[in-house]
Design a protein around this motif. Structure first.
Motif, PDB file in Angstrom:
ATOM      1  N   VAL A 288      72.434  28.662  21.932  1.00  0.00           N
ATOM      2  CA  VAL A 288      71.088  28.809  21.915  1.00  0.00           C
ATOM      3  C   VAL A 288      70.623  28.726  23.766  1.00  0.00           C
ATOM      4  CG1 VAL A 288      68.700  27.649  22.133  1.00  0.00           C
ATOM      5  CG2 VAL A 288      70.012  27.918  19.845  1.00  0.00           C
ATOM      6  N   LYS A 289      71.204  28.411  24.790  1.00  0.00           N
ATOM      7  CA  LYS A 289      70.951  28.888  25.738  1.00  0.00           C
ATOM      8  C   LYS A 289      72.166  28.277  26.639  1.00  0.00           C
ATOM      9  CE  LYS A 289      69.433  25.498  29.832  1.00  0.00           C
ATOM     10  NZ  LYS A 289      68.625  24.496  30.652  1.00  0.00           N
ATOM     11  N   LEU A 290      72.001  29.403  27.489  1.00  0.00           N
ATOM     12  CA  LEU A 290      73.832  29.805  28.221  1.00  0.00           C
ATOM     13  C   LEU A 290      73.297  29.788  30.349  1.00  0.00           C
ATOM     14  CD1 LEU A 290      76.777  30.900  28.756  1.00  0.00           C
ATOM     15  CD2 LEU A 290      75.972  33.267  27.718  1.00  0.00           C
ATOM     16  N   VAL A 291      73.274  29.135  30.724  1.00  0.00           N
ATOM     17  CA  VAL A 291      73.204  29.233  32.711  1.00  0.00           C
ATOM     18  C   VAL A 291      75.084  30.148  32.788  1.00  0.00           C
ATOM     19  CG1 VAL A 291      73.291  27.743  33.756  1.00  0.00           C
ATOM     20  CG2 VAL A 291      72.179  27.141  32.290  1.00  0.00           C
ATOM     21  N   LEU A 292      75.317  30.882  33.296  1.00  0.00           N
ATOM     22  CA  LEU A 292      76.547  31.713  34.538  1.00  0.00           C
ATOM     23  C   LEU A 292      76.436  31.218  35.438  1.00  0.00           C
ATOM     24  CD1 LEU A 292      76.513  34.159  32.548  1.00  0.00           C
ATOM     25  CD2 LEU A 292      77.795  32.205  32.078  1.00  0.00           C
ATOM     26  N   ASN A 293      76.976  30.725  35.977  1.00  0.00           N
ATOM     27  CA  ASN A 293      77.073  30.438  38.228  1.00  0.00           C
ATOM     28  C   ASN A 293      78.062  31.041  38.285  1.00  0.00           C
ATOM     29  OD1 ASN A 293      74.823  27.990  38.161  1.00  0.00           O
ATOM     30  ND2 ASN A 293      76.360  26.759  36.879  1.00  0.00           N
ATOM     31  N   HIS A 312      73.942  36.779  19.951  1.00  0.00           N
ATOM     32  CA  HIS A 312      72.972  36.479  18.764  1.00  0.00           C
ATOM     33  C   HIS A 312      71.104  35.563  18.735  1.00  0.00           C
ATOM     34  CE1 HIS A 312      74.683  40.143  17.303  1.00  0.00           C
ATOM     35  NE2 HIS A 312      75.717  39.768  16.746  1.00  0.00           N
ATOM     36  N   SER A 313      71.699  34.242  19.047  1.00  0.00           N
ATOM     37  CA  SER A 313      71.191  33.218  18.689  1.00  0.00           C
ATOM     38  C   SER A 313      70.613  33.150  19.800  1.00  0.00           C
ATOM     39  CB  SER A 313      72.156  32.111  18.463  1.00  0.00           C
ATOM     40  OG  SER A 313      72.458  32.174  17.603  1.00  0.00           O
ATOM     41  N   LEU A 314      70.735  32.888  21.244  1.00  0.00           N
ATOM     42  CA  LEU A 314      70.182  33.206  21.822  1.00  0.00           C
ATOM     43  C   LEU A 314      68.892  33.231  22.395  1.00  0.00           C
ATOM     44  CD1 LEU A 314      71.915  32.079  25.040  1.00  0.00           C
ATOM     45  CD2 LEU A 314      71.452  34.017  25.948  1.00  0.00           C
ATOM     46  N   LYS A 315      68.231  32.461  23.286  1.00  0.00           N
ATOM     47  CA  LYS A 315      66.978  31.940  23.260  1.00  0.00           C
ATOM     48  C   LYS A 315      66.786  31.787  24.983  1.00  0.00           C
ATOM     49  CE  LYS A 315      65.855  31.726  18.790  1.00  0.00           C
ATOM     50  NZ  LYS A 315      65.684  33.066  17.779  1.00  0.00           N
ATOM     51  N   ARG A 316      67.600  31.391  25.244  1.00  0.00           N
ATOM     52  CA  ARG A 316      66.946  31.312  27.168  1.00  0.00           C
ATOM     53  C   ARG A 316      68.562  31.648  27.909  1.00  0.00           C
ATOM     54  NH1 ARG A 316      63.473  29.512  30.698  1.00  0.00           N
ATOM     55  NH2 ARG A 316      64.608  28.750  33.215  1.00  0.00           N
ATOM     56  N   LEU A 317      68.433  31.957  29.064  1.00  0.00           N
ATOM     57  CA  LEU A 317      69.222  32.702  30.124  1.00  0.00           C
ATOM     58  C   LEU A 317      69.447  32.182  31.222  1.00  0.00           C
ATOM     59  CD1 LEU A 317      71.931  34.597  30.507  1.00  0.00           C
ATOM     60  CD2 LEU A 317      71.019  36.286  30.163  1.00  0.00           C
ATOM     61  N   GLU A 318      70.238  31.863  32.077  1.00  0.00           N
ATOM     62  CA  GLU A 318      69.551  31.943  33.357  1.00  0.00           C
ATOM     63  C   GLU A 318      71.401  31.632  34.080  1.00  0.00           C
ATOM     64  OE1 GLU A 318      69.261  27.416  34.736  1.00  0.00           O
ATOM     65  OE2 GLU A 318      67.877  27.455  32.306  1.00  0.00           O
ATOM     66  N   LEU A 319      70.711  33.116  35.298  1.00  0.00           N
ATOM     67  CA  LEU A 319      72.034  33.407  36.006  1.00  0.00           C
ATOM     68  C   LEU A 319      71.509  32.486  37.095  1.00  0.00           C
ATOM     69  CD1 LEU A 319      71.779  36.709  34.720  1.00  0.00           C
ATOM     70  CD2 LEU A 319      73.387  34.997  34.375  1.00  0.00           C
ATOM     71  N   ASN A 320      72.315  32.521  37.972  1.00  0.00           N
ATOM     72  CA  ASN A 320      72.999  32.089  39.175  1.00  0.00           C
ATOM     73  C   ASN A 320      73.582  32.488  40.153  1.00  0.00           C
ATOM     74  OD1 ASN A 320      70.473  29.573  38.960  1.00  0.00           O
ATOM     75  ND2 ASN A 320      71.706  28.375  38.020  1.00  0.00           N
ATOM     76  N   ALA A 321      73.779  33.054  40.943  1.00  0.00           N
ATOM     77  CA  ALA A 321      74.329  34.518  41.484  1.00  0.00           C
ATOM     78  C   ALA A 321      74.683  34.993  42.525  1.00  0.00           C
ATOM     79  CB  ALA A 321      74.062  35.953  40.968  1.00  0.00           C
TER      80      ALA A 321
END
Length: 465
Positions: A288-293, A312-321
């Motif tokens: 439901v929430k994914l954070v990719l550093n 398919h279920s993801l509601k929030r995506l955070e990227l620190n790149a």
């Protein structure tokens, strides 16, 4: 005559006392009747207070002098709240005086590299936590800067723990930062703490082959980060909800995690989520929430768009790149495309300085046609770009998001961290000129942000900070 005068004064004093009592300003009423409460109730009240405030009540009276010692709330020690050289003696003194058991929490955060306490001192803090049967134990010895001469504190080995007569059965949360803990000690805690809900190991050089497996019916949150010598990890926890792994390349650790909903990945392992999506297919669809550093540059990367995990279920995506000038960011459109039910998208970029090793970005280069592919996102509502500078690559990314997601209701463009970025100027430039040039950069950033606000429909709320 003198006797009558003394009697009159006594009567007057008694009269004043009665009036004060009738008006509710007597000794007990002045404190709201708190002095009438039994000690157990006063201790319960003190247990809800900060440790420092509870200790201060010892000056009230003889009765209050020792009450704080029997509190069962939070014992929190943070070295930034006092003179650093006094921190060790403060912790030791308070823990020696304190008699309360059990205690809800023992939290010790000592962030100092030069005057760090000896191992024997920290050993005593650990055994105090065990003796007091705490529910939450945090030992944070975070380093503020890299220093090869400073060794991590070594957590007591299994023999020391087994020799201690008090079991750690009530523990619900264990957080260790820059503490070397061996694999078998981790296994000991998992096996002997049936109520554990949160386990965090950060910066341990002794953790190598970690197994976190059922029966752990209460474990909901797990973090393993920056453990430089880790070689393998297996996670088989049915009820695990939140997990963070930031570290080196290992085989996918998520063996059986059907209830995993929130995931944070970082380090070189994070790259595998982008370039080897099959390793993550067993659990990615439930997130439901994914954070990719994506902060670690790599030596090799592919230039073709990979077949990303279907979120398919993801509601929030955070990227620190990490990012590079004239290096496109359109790959992140592919991540949005792989998340058809995404509601919130947040990205923060950190631009790199010139690299003599010519390391690559930890994500592929894609064209607009590859990223879009005729896709229209119908669910995306919120977009946040943090540390916006106004480079063409940033503007292109926001343009494309606006094009593929007509449902966006709010856009946040945050420029407030821009002055911390690498706007490096030659040393030959004088102070006043340097200040003026940096001021121009900031004004240009704000102008670019306002221009980007005009790219979205009028009904979209755009906030520029």
């Amino acid at each position: 005559m003198e006797m009558n005068k003394h009697k009159a004064n006594s009567v007057a004093q008694n009269s004043r006392k009665r009036k004060r009592k009738e008006k509710g300003i007597g000794k007990h009423n002045a404190s709201g009747g708190i002095e009438k409460l039994p000690d157990d109730m006063l201790i319960a009240i003190l247990s809800c207070m900060r440790l420092k405030d509870a200790v201060k009540t010892s000056i009230f009276s003889r009765r209050w002098r020792y009450l704080w010692r029997f509190t069962s709330g939070k014992l929190v020690f943070v070295d930034r709240e006092m003179e650093t050289e006094n921190f060790k003696s403060w912790v030791n003194h308070i823990l020696q005086l304190h008699r309360g058991r059990p205690v809800d929490s023992l939290i010790i955060r000592f962030i100092n590299l030069v005057l760090g306490p000896q191992s024997s001192d920290i050993d005593s803090w650990v055994f105090t936590a065990i003796h007091k049967d705490v529910k939450k134990f945090e030992l944070n010895l975070k380093r503020v800067e890299f220093n090869l001469s400073v060794q991590n504190y070594e957590f007591p080995n299994i023999d020391k723990l087994l020799s201690f007569k008090y079991p750690f059965v009530s523990l619900r949360s264990l957080i260790l930062v820059h503490v070397d803990i061996e694999d078998e000690v981790v296994q000991y805690f998992l096996a002997s703490c049936p109520f554990i809900e949160c386990l965090c190991i950060r910066g341990s050089n002794a953790t190598k082959n970690l197994q976190v497996a059922d029966p752990l019916p209460n474990l909901k949150k797990l973090e393993v980060s920056d453990c430089s010598n880790i070689q393998s990890m297996e996670i088989c926890v049915m009820n695990l909800v939140t997990c963070t792994y930031q570290g080196g390349k290992i085989n996918s650790p998520f063996m059986k995690t059907p209830n995993l909903r929130e995931l944070t990945l970082g380090g070189l392992f994070c790259k595998s989520f982008i370039f080897k999506p099959n390793k993550h297919s067993s659990y990615s669809a439930t997130l439901v929430k994914l954070v990719l550093n994506l902060n670690t540059r790599v030596r090799k990367r592919t230039n073709s768009s990979p077949d990303l995990p279907q979120l398919h279920s993801l509601k929030r995506l955070e990227l620190n790149a990490v990012a590079k000038i004239r290096r496109g960011l359109l790959f992140f459109i592919s991540l949005i495309k792989a998340s058809p039910n995404l509601l919130e998208f947040r990205i923060e970029l950190k631009y790199t300085t010139p690299d003599p090793l010519r390391l690559k970005m930890p994500y592929p280069s894609v064209t607009w046609q590859q990223a879009r592919g005729g896709f229209c996102h119908k669910k995306l509502k919120v977009v946040e770009m943090i540390s916006f500078i106004g480079y063409e690559e940033e503007r292109d990314l926001l343009d494309k998001i606006a094009e593929i997601a007509p449902s966006i209701e709010k856009v946040l463009i945050d420029t407030r961290n821009t002055h911390r970025r690498d706007h490096k100027l030659p040393n030959s430039i004088s102070g006043e000129v340097r200040k003026q040039m940096k001021s121009n950069v900031l004004r240009s950033t704000e102008s670019n942000a306002m221009l980007m606000a005009c790219r979205f429909p009028l009904e979209t709320k755009v906030v520029v900070k």
